[in-house]
Design an enzyme around this catalytic site. Structure first.
Site, PDB file in Angstrom:
ATOM      1  N   GLU A   1     -21.386 -11.331   6.442  1.00  0.00           N
ATOM      2  CA  GLU A   1     -21.401 -10.589   7.703  1.00  0.00           C
ATOM      3  C   GLU A   1     -20.005  -9.985   7.802  1.00  0.00           C
ATOM      4  O   GLU A   1     -19.045 -10.681   8.141  1.00  0.00           O
ATOM      5  CB  GLU A   1     -21.672 -11.506   8.888  1.00  0.00           C
ATOM      6  CG  GLU A   1     -21.732 -10.740  10.204  1.00  0.00           C
ATOM      7  CD  GLU A   1     -21.855 -11.645  11.423  1.00  0.00           C
ATOM      8  OE1 GLU A   1     -22.508 -11.231  12.394  1.00  0.00           O
ATOM      9  OE2 GLU A   1     -21.276 -12.751  11.413  1.00  0.00           O
TER      10      GLU A   1
ATOM     11  N   ASP B   1     -21.108 -16.187   8.057  1.00  0.00           N
ATOM     12  CA  ASP B   1     -20.897 -15.704   9.413  1.00  0.00           C
ATOM     13  C   ASP B   1     -19.456 -15.234   9.581  1.00  0.00           C
ATOM     14  O   ASP B   1     -18.516 -15.902   9.136  1.00  0.00           O
ATOM     15  CB  ASP B   1     -21.209 -16.837  10.396  1.00  0.00           C
ATOM     16  CG  ASP B   1     -20.950 -16.458  11.832  1.00  0.00           C
ATOM     17  OD1 ASP B   1     -21.669 -15.584  12.347  1.00  0.00           O
ATOM     18  OD2 ASP B   1     -20.033 -17.037  12.444  1.00  0.00           O
TER      19      ASP B   1
END
Length: 706
Positions: free
Chosen positions: A377, A341
């Site tokens: 990401e 993330d």
């Protein structure tokens, strides 16, 4: 109670069958107490007197799995100097393998008065705080082996443990929403029939529900608020005294047996302790300045994540924590990879995003972590944080440019053909220059963050009122199109167009070079009522609505299955190398490996790519010019295909180009709800015209040698 010196490594609580070794790092502490918690609410404190390289440690014979514990750190509380030790706080072990309990927010929780961050009130630890748990590391993995699917064979399926399973009618109610539900034959059967090879789970690390959300009757449903990087979240298990570890391992074992990899969405960029007004739960009280990136005023934190803090990626102790955590999940929990993330924050060794930061060096040389799937990401909220295409060669990336371009094409934006061609063929502009291949691109049109596939074609605007933030949260520019009506409608023409658009997105995803990722429930056309930021909606708004047993298979589900299997059956759609745009040497084929044509069957020229009104093209994929070896060194060949895209609103006739095959057969027409079985579709010859409905896609197949 006997207390032996113990060892400084490994960190955390390590049970060996006779007792438990405890080790915790803090450079700021003057003294650390290990607190053993008892079920009657009392605690026994043991000072950790042995120290090696700022690691305090002790071995306690007879301490068994299930024992709850925490730390009290005696040291300076000087926020103006970045130090926040406070012995009134019972702290979680950063290396805890399991966590018991949850945060019971209130004015006195953790001795913390909101608005008075310097408060040092006493703490009633047991009823209100989370506590660390000693776990039994022994587990019968039987004959478990990682599936190790190569990227070109991979179909990712992003899912939430609870959201995927909570409404499944074939699961016992007590199993729904748990790790055990992932191992149920009904769930695994669905994934295998769909053709999924890897389950990408949204965060399962122990997380904390935000105080504001709890006050509003909501919760941090997505779980991007980690406090325990080694502990499976206890809310997805039948118990929290180590059961979560056993149940997670059992789920992984069952998924592996079905040939499905397990990839974890991990949040190593920040913690649940938030900004300077947040609670002291673990890292802050142990050694604030060693774990967090502090601002020029050390009372505050630098924040490139939008959550209040960022971990200090140049700290050797933070890097050790992350690498130890990653290795633990691979070696002890048997997971197959990670999706990071806001991974750009991991590259911020100093202020700027640094492609060669220490974190990536450590991953590159690590013999365990470097061998699993690593997905970034590739952005964060800081300056210069959008880094799509800029991660090191070992990594793959969520390709946000793919998502945006495909959405723009199908909603009818002008001048999108050239960009779309690049995304369809693996985004060579992003990945080829550093030696990566099309498989570095994780392609997706929807994910947990944003509209579902159904809502992407049903809403122009977000409708996040249920989040109680005045509809200010969530992305405003969604590149969506409601097909003429905002939200629910009974207009049959609008409904038919929406279904066709969903098929267009699904088909495009499966026909694109790279690695496709589906978002859970899109195969059922699930809706969140236009909410594009359901991070706090732990309810039926975000849970997957499974069809009732015995009912006909939903059309979108059947179409998705067929497209996934069309891709898996044909290596021409999942090449491991970029197209050359010319004939391939050694193939005895004079045709280029790829060719581009106008709807009239003429080769595309520069002005065709840039024409403002152009929204249609034909792509020839030469299955006899794949130019890469198979697993045994043999040359891979396949059938050839023509992909015809008509993103315009009006019907259009496409001409089959001459010289690229004498006989073609229709296999996909997104104007219809099914993929045609081999040998059953209409046949066409070179020069024939193929009618395409407005906003539709057609796939024609040419058998090898035809």
């Amino acid at each position: 109670m006997q207390v032996w010196p113990g060892q400084a490594y490994p960190l955390g609580a390590t049970y060996d069958g006779a007792g438990t070794n405890f080790a915790v790092y803090s450079e700021a502490a003057r003294r650390i107490e290990l607190c053993l918690l008892h079920d009657d609410g009392s605690e026994t404190a043991v000072e950790l007197r042995e120290t090696d390289a700022f690691v305090r440690h002790a071995y306690l014979p007879g301490i068994m799995p299930g024992q709850r514990y925490g730390f009290r750190v005696h040291g300076p509380y000087e926020p103006e100097h970045g130090m926040r030790c406070n012995a009134a706080k019972l702290l979680l072990d950063p290396y805890a393998r399991a966590v018991s309990g949850s945060v019971a927010w209130g004015e006195e929780v953790y001795g913390y008065h909101f608005g008075r961050p310097d408060s040092r009130n006493d703490l009633d630890s047991a009823p209100h705080t989370m506590t660390s748990v000693v776990v039994n590391p022994y587990f019968d993995w039987a004959n478990d082996r990682p599936p190790r699917h190569e990227y070109h064979q991979t179909v990712l399926y992003e899912a939430h443990v609870k959201g995927l399973t909570m409404r499944h009618p074939e699961l016992p109610e007590e199993l729904r929403g748990t790790y055990g539900a992932l191992a149920h034959p009904a769930v695994i059967g669905h994934l295998t029939k769909l053709g999924v090879t890897a389950l990408e789970l949204m965060p399962v690390h122990q997380y904390v529900n935000d105080h504001r959300l709890v006050d509003d009757g909501l919760s941090n449903y997505w779980g991007y608020n980690t406090i325990g990087f080694f502990a499976p979240h206890n809310g997805y298990a039948s118990g929290d005294r180590g059961e979560q570890v056993l149940e997670f391992k059992s789920a992984v074992r069952a998924l592996h047996e079905a040939g499905i990899e397990v990839i974890l969405d991990v949040v190593y960029n920040h913690t649940a302790e938030g900004n300077h007004l947040g609670p002291t739960l673990s890292f802050r009280g142990l050694d604030n300045a060693s774990y967090y990136r502090l601002a020029d005023d050390p009372r505050h934190y630098m924040d490139t994540t939008g959550t209040g803090n960022s971990l200090l990626m140049r700290s050797p102790h933070v890097l050790q924590l992350i690498m130890d955590s990653l290795r633990y999940w691979v070696t002890e929990m048997h997971v197959d990879g990670f999706r990071f993330d806001l991974a750009a924050t991991l590259a911020r060794q100093f202020h700027e995003v640094d492609r060669l930061s220490s974190f990536f060096d450590l991953v590159q040389q690590d013999p365990v972590v470097s061998q699993v799937k690593l997905i970034a990401e590739p952005w964060d909220l800081g300056e210069g944080g959008y880094q799509v295409g800029n991660f090191p060669p070992l990594w793959t990336e969520w390709n946000g440019k793919y998502r945006d371009t495909v959405r723009d094409l199908w909603r009818g934006q002008p001048r999108t053909l050239a960009e779309f061609a690049g995304r369809l063929t693996g985004s060579s502009d992003l990945y080829q220059d550093d030696g990566r291949r099309p498989l570095a691109s994780i392609n997706f049109t929807t994910c947990h963050d944003g509209f579902t596939l159904h809502d992407l074609v049903s809403y122009n605007d977000k409708h996040n009122e249920a989040n109680r933030e005045g509809n200010r949260d969530g992305e405003t520019h969604n590149r969506s199109w409601n097909c003429g009506v905002e939200g629910p409608t009974e207009d049959p023409e609008v409904l038919e167009l929406r279904e066709r658009q969903m098929r267009n997105f699904t088909a495009t995803l499966m026909l694109s070079q790279g690695v496709p990722m589906l978002s859970h429930g899109d195969e059922f056309a699930r809706s969140q009522g236009g909410n594009n930021n359901a991070y706090c909606q732990d309810n039926e708004l975000s849970w997957v609505p499974w069809p009732e047993p015995g009912k006909p298979t939903p059309a979108q589900l059947e179409f998705t299955r067929q497209m996934v299997w069309l891709r898996r059956d044909h290596p021409v759609f999942r090449r491991r190398r970029f197209f050359h745009g010319r004939p391939v040497e050694g193939t005895h084929d004079e045709l280029s490996d790829i060719a581009w044509f106008t709807p009239h069957g003429e080769e595309m020229r520069a002005r065709d790519w840039q024409a403002q009104h152009a929204r249609s093209l034909t792509v020839f994929l030469n299955g006899e010019a794949i130019s890469e070896p198979g697993s045994r060194g043999e040359r891979i060949t396949d059938d050839s295909f023509l992909l015809m895209f008509n993103a315009g609103a009006e019907p259009q006739e496409f001409t089959i180009p001459a010289g690229h095959g004498a006989r073609w057969q229709l296999v996909v027409d997104t104007a219809k709800p099914e993929v045609l079985p081999p040998g059953t579709g209409p046949q066409y010859a070179a020069g024939d015209r193929v009618p395409l409905t407005g906003r539709s896609l057609v796939v024609l197949q040419r058998p090898e040698g035809a």
